[in-house]
Design an enzyme around this catalytic site. Structure first.
Site, PDB file in Angstrom:
ATOM      1  N   GLU A   1      -3.185  -2.018   1.213  1.00 21.33           N
ATOM      2  CA  GLU A   1      -3.396  -0.844   0.377  1.00 21.33           C
ATOM      3  C   GLU A   1      -4.880  -0.547   0.158  1.00 21.33           C
ATOM      4  OE1 GLU A   1       0.512  -1.926  -2.274  1.00 21.33           O
ATOM      5  OE2 GLU A   1      -0.446   0.002  -2.638  1.00 21.33           O
TER       6      GLU A   1
ATOM      7  N   ASP B   1       6.938   5.213  -6.446  1.00 22.43           N
ATOM      8  CA  ASP B   1       6.209   4.023  -6.060  1.00 22.43           C
ATOM      9  C   ASP B   1       5.948   3.193  -7.333  1.00 22.43           C
ATOM     10  OD1 ASP B   1       3.824   3.608  -3.352  1.00 22.43           O
ATOM     11  OD2 ASP B   1       4.757   2.114  -4.654  1.00 22.43           O
TER      12      ASP B   1
HETATM   13  C1  GLC Z   1       3.237  -0.559  -3.388  1.00 22.81           C
HETATM   14  C2  GLC Z   1       3.253   0.325  -2.179  1.00 22.81           C
HETATM   15  C3  GLC Z   1       4.613   0.585  -1.612  1.00 22.81           C
HETATM   16  C4  GLC Z   1       5.526  -0.595  -1.877  1.00 22.81           C
HETATM   17  C5  GLC Z   1       5.678  -0.765  -3.375  1.00 22.81           C
HETATM   18  C6  GLC Z   1       6.557  -1.969  -3.752  1.00 22.81           C
HETATM   19  O1  GLC Z   1       2.236  -0.223  -4.284  1.00 22.81           O
HETATM   20  O2  GLC Z   1       2.557   1.565  -2.260  1.00 22.81           O
HETATM   21  O3  GLC Z   1       4.458   0.846  -0.204  1.00 22.81           O
HETATM   22  O4  GLC Z   1       6.795  -0.364  -1.278  1.00 22.81           O
HETATM   23  O5  GLC Z   1       4.431  -0.909  -4.026  1.00 22.81           O
HETATM   24  O6  GLC Z   1       5.920  -3.164  -3.392  1.00 22.81           O
END
Ligand code: GLC
Length: 605
Positions: free
Chosen positions: A494, A299
């Site tokens: 988030e 991530d």
């Molecule tokens: C974020 C998320 C993830 C996402 C990534 C790219 O923090 O946790 O779901 O795909 O970053 O944006």
């Protein structure tokens, strides 16, 4: 065979491209008729260590332009939420993508890049794209074939702009509705996420790369992100291995059965060990036991968290994450530091070259399967599909099927011909609020942020009688046959959506509903939210309650249900608590909810 290679060279030149190099343009890896494993072997035999290490980097577009990506032989670029070209148009996205691709192809080996985005409910970073209901609403449809079609329509709009890879579907199983990512889940039951992983086939097609609209899907976030204690995003999931497997692992098994191209690892931990350093769960369970042969992606800057200090990337964090089985590292910046540390670890032998080769093999395999060496550029003939009437009609159907009727004393369905309707509420006329997070920007925002139909506009389209609207409910009187109050949450994403105190209606929304009720007119409440809202003390005063979830740009689908154009079929994908003190409350735990998992009324019963 030489004729074919010659053709490839001609097509490269026709595209205004100089082939990577004359010698490489005749290499086996450039032969589209050769089996992918042989193409991978041939290409890897020609790659330096630098060439290989670069393939393990996915860098945010803001941090590295095309030349930088090419110079460092970087394998992938991403747009994080809201990281868009200016202007934010489909054409500008395609131009941006093609600039990265041209630079990558103009290197000695000419390895194309993979570009990834969070197309999690449509191509949601792009203005004018169709925005579908978020996953919690799709879970309420219980219709995996519809969800596959949503994935396929999204893939068309994504491929039109060149993008190869969506970080979707989220197969998280949301077990505590305090969690700010509950709406990204298809629901609280593992089988629901497993069933809805059908969206992967929508994104990828029956075989990755067979169709020009095929894009890589990502099963995320591996594993247990929806089960953290207290619903704290990026927190700690404290479960036995048996429970972890039963609740959170099953959807990833289903995704692998659908040949998902990538898996994104979760920020969260399992019993105190961060997933990004969990060799057992990644290398032994995901790769060996479940046989996952795609790309394991980190991530966003997640490995920076491993040593407890988020700010500085350390050699230990690089070593632990790569040796745990991660194949590609997603970075906001720091690609040069990452490559320096990775190079250092490989030179020291603390990351074996066999681990690097496994990672690079996986990345290159997807690039060949995607046909990127043959079709490296945006499919501009698909640009007309972005926000098309056909896709919006599909989105409207998805909205209809997601609507979940929880209370109704007979006020619904309204009569399009006869009922004089008054509409009020903070979410009645707001595309941004009805779309939620991950829309145009990372967090989403209120207002007319993109093209679409608000719920109020949908009501006005469906009703033949005049519709009066006032956000606060001013002007309501007893002459109306019914009032509709569209209320609920404002956009978030988030951890910014974590709600440890629970989720209730705002004072403003409650005042609006009270004003409508004082007129004596029956009131139907439409709740636009990413999760259950605590309504127990109010709901008996309402004549109807419709859970609308986060419907996206096609608010007409809500109106279709309100006026009986579509008889509601939605079923709760999550248990609806009496009070947040009951959280976590899930199907089968014998607590006493306000509405149980699977509940939903129709106009017939
Ligand atoms: C974020 C998320 C993830 C996402 C990534 C790219 O923090 O946790 O779901 O795909 O970053 O944006």
């Amino acid at each position: 065979m030489p004729a074919l290679v010659g053709l490839a060279v001609v097509s490269l030149l026709a595209g205004g491209l100089t082939p990577a190099s004359a010698e490489n343009s005749r290499a086996l890896y450039r032969d589209a008729s050769a089996p992918v494993p042989q193409r991978v072997d041939d290409l890897m035999s020609r790659m330096s260590v630098e060439d290989k290490l670069g393939q393990m980097v996915q860098i945010e577009r803001d941090a590295a332009g095309p030349a930088d990506v090419a110079d460092h032989r970087i394998g992938s670029v991403l747009s994080g939420g809201g990281s868009t070209p200016t202007p934010n148009t489909p054409e500008a996205w395609a131009d941006m993508y093609d600039r990265y691709q041209r630079a990558a192809l103009d290197t000695p080996l000419g390895i194309p890049v993979l570009y990834g985005v969070d197309a999690v409910h449509g191509h949601n970073n792009v203005r004018t794209a169709t925005i579908f209901p978020h996953n919690i609403g799709l879970g309420a449809t219980r219709n995996p074939w519809l969800v596959r079609r949503v994935g396929a329509a999204t893939a068309e709009e994504v491929a039109a702009t060149g993008i190869d890879w969506t970080f979707s579907p989220c197969l998280c199983v949301a077990r505590n509705d305090r969690w700010g990512r509950t709406y990204e889940s298809f629901g609280e039951a593992p089988w629901l996420a497993s069933t809805m992983s059908e969206e992967i086939t929508g994104y990828q097609g029956h075989r990755l790369g067979d169709d020009p609209t095929s894009i890589m899907a990502t099963a995320k976030h591996y594993v247990g992100d929806g089960g953290t204690t207290g619903g704290v995003d990026q927190g700690d999931t404290r479960l036995s291995e048996r429970e972890l497997r039963r609740i959170h692992l099953e959807p990833f098994r289903a995704a692998i059965e659908r040949d998902v191209a990538s898996v994104m690892v979760s920020y969260s931990s399992w019993n105190g060990t961060p997933l990004h350093a969990h060799r057992y769960l990644i290398r032994d369970v995901l790769k060996r036991e479940l046989g996952f042969d795609g790309v394991v992606l980190s991530d966003y800057d997640a490995i920076h968290q491993l040593d407890g200090d988020d700010s500085t990337l350390t050699a230990s964090e690089v070593r632990r994450s790569i040796n745990s089985g991660l194949d590609m590292i997603m970075l906001s910046t720091d690609h040069e530091r990452f490559l320096h540390l990775l190079r250092q670890e490989v030179s020291a032998g603390t990351i074996p070259m066999s681990r690097i080769d496994d990672a690079v093999r996986r990345v290159l395999t997807k690039k060949f399967e995607m046909g990127l060496f043959e079709r490296p550029f945006a499919q501009r003939d698909l640009l007309s599909t972005v926000g098309s009437d056909e896709h919006r009609a599909l989105a409207r159907q998805a909205v209809r099927e997601s609507q979940t009727l929880l209370e109704n004393d007979g006020v619904l369905p309204l009569s399009p011909e006869e009922d004089k309707v008054f509409v009020a509420g903070s979410n009645a006329d707001d595309i941004g609020n009805q779309s939620g997070g991950w829309t145009i920007s990372w967090q989403g925002s209120s207002g007319a942020i993109t093209e679409g139909t608000t719920i109020l506009e949908g009501i006005r389209q469906v009703s033949d009688a005049p519709v009066t609207y006032d956000r606060e409910g001013d002007g309501i009187d007893s002459s109306y046959d019914a009032a509709i109050a569209v209320v609920g949450e404002k956009p978030y994403a988030e951890y910014r959506g974590d709600s440890p105190e629970g989720v209730r209606l705002s004072r403003q929304d409650l005042d609006t509903i009270a004003k409508l009720r004082e007129s004596g007119v029956p009131v139907a409440v439409v709740l636009v939210s990413g999760r259950p809202v605590e309504v127990t003390e109010h709901v008996d005063d309402w004549n109807a309650l419709l859970a609308s979830w986060l419907p996206g740009t096609q608010g007409g689908g809500v109106a279709d249900v309100l006026f009986g154009e579509y008889d509601p079929t939605g079923k709760l994908p999550v248990t609806w608590m009496r009070s947040y003190e009951q959280q976590p409350i899930n199907v089968g735990d014998r607590k006493d909810p306000l509405y149980p998992f699977g509940y939903g009324l129709s106009y017939r019963n």
